[in-house]
Design a protein around this motif. Sequence first.
Motif, PDB file in Angstrom:
ATOM      1  N   ARG A   1       0.827  -1.217   0.000  1.00  0.00           N
ATOM      2  CA  ARG A   1       0.000   0.000   0.000  1.00  0.00           C
ATOM      3  C   ARG A   1       0.857   1.262   0.000  1.00  0.00           C
TER       4      ARG A   1
ATOM      5  N   GLN B   1       3.642   3.047  -4.972  1.00  0.00           N
ATOM      6  CA  GLN B   1       2.590   3.470  -5.885  1.00  0.00           C
ATOM      7  C   GLN B   1       2.458   2.558  -7.085  1.00  0.00           C
TER       8      GLN B   1
ATOM      9  N   ASN C   1      -7.819  -4.875  -3.102  1.00  0.00           N
ATOM     10  CA  ASN C   1      -8.913  -4.171  -3.758  1.00  0.00           C
ATOM     11  C   ASN C   1     -10.101  -3.977  -2.801  1.00  0.00           C
TER      12      ASN C   1
ATOM     13  N   TYR D   1      -8.701  -2.198   0.741  1.00  0.00           N
ATOM     14  CA  TYR D   1      -7.906  -0.964   0.702  1.00  0.00           C
ATOM     15  C   TYR D   1      -8.128  -0.135  -0.557  1.00  0.00           C
TER      16      TYR D   1
ATOM     17  N   MET E   1      -7.476  -0.532  -3.567  1.00  0.00           N
ATOM     18  CA  MET E   1      -6.439  -0.469  -4.603  1.00  0.00           C
ATOM     19  C   MET E   1      -7.004  -1.126  -5.860  1.00  0.00           C
TER      20      MET E   1
ATOM     21  N   ARG F   1      -1.798  10.215  -1.407  1.00  0.00           N
ATOM     22  CA  ARG F   1      -3.087   9.534  -1.568  1.00  0.00           C
ATOM     23  C   ARG F   1      -3.849   9.411  -0.242  1.00  0.00           C
TER      24      ARG F   1
ATOM     25  N   GLU G   1       2.450   6.232   3.041  1.00  0.00           N
ATOM     26  CA  GLU G   1       3.192   5.860   1.831  1.00  0.00           C
ATOM     27  C   GLU G   1       4.638   6.329   1.932  1.00  0.00           C
TER      28      GLU G   1
END
Length: 270
Positions: A138, A141, A165, A168, A170, A257, A261
């Motif tokens: 996560r 990127q 997905n 989270y 994504m 985001r 990160e």
Amino acid sequence: MANSSPVQVIAVTGGKGGVGKSNVSINLSLALADLGRKVTLLDADLGLANIDVLLGITAKGNISDVISGDLSLRDILVEGPKGIKIVPAASGTQKMVALNHLEHAGLINAFSELSQDLDVLIVDTAAGISDGVVSFVRAAQEVLVVVTDEPTSITDAYALIKLLNRDYDMYRFRVLANMVRSPEEGRHLFSKLTSVTERFLDVALQYVGSVPYDENVRKAVQRQRPVLEAYPRAKASIAFKQLAQKADSWPLPSTPRGHLEFFVERLVQA
């Protein structure tokens, strides 16, 4: 102001062990270094380090020394082939596998001190879908999912994508087929994976190509050298160079985001 540009962070993952993630991480790092990028490679298999073994390098310290506060990330960096920097993991320490969320966050934030000296961070994750794997993926990127032609590889890759997905949000993943007998086999593997993801998930998978099965990779591993360095003209080496050229053109992040990160302060500055 070159060093305030965002760092490209690529997590190499796959769910299943034995699909060649570490080999992909190492050789992609070297191929990017050949393109003039300053690359750092993080061995994020925190409890079962293998990058240092694969490269035959001896680390003075490792991530556990950073977590304990004894050393900084800079202190444990090891120089690898072609000038890449390696952040070694610990080997055989249970407590490194069981880091809590705060410790992962501390580690991810600690990378900010290196951000002046690098363009690309490659994160070689552990197998499985533990909290640690999820944290690192996560925080990157770009997620490069490595699959091989084994039923368990496709099901594990699917399980990882589904978790990222559903839990989270994504949705963008890049897929690399490794150790394939032919380019068609790679594309077939990708279509096997998309046939399940398209039915059950709202994700965008992009196929980034394949790395052929190559006896030279095994020979290089036995010599504790990356195939790209030991056998630069091998079929696998050429595939890694092609992968690096693609990765080099992937877009860089432009805004944070809103979750943990790597190098987030660079995005805020930019």
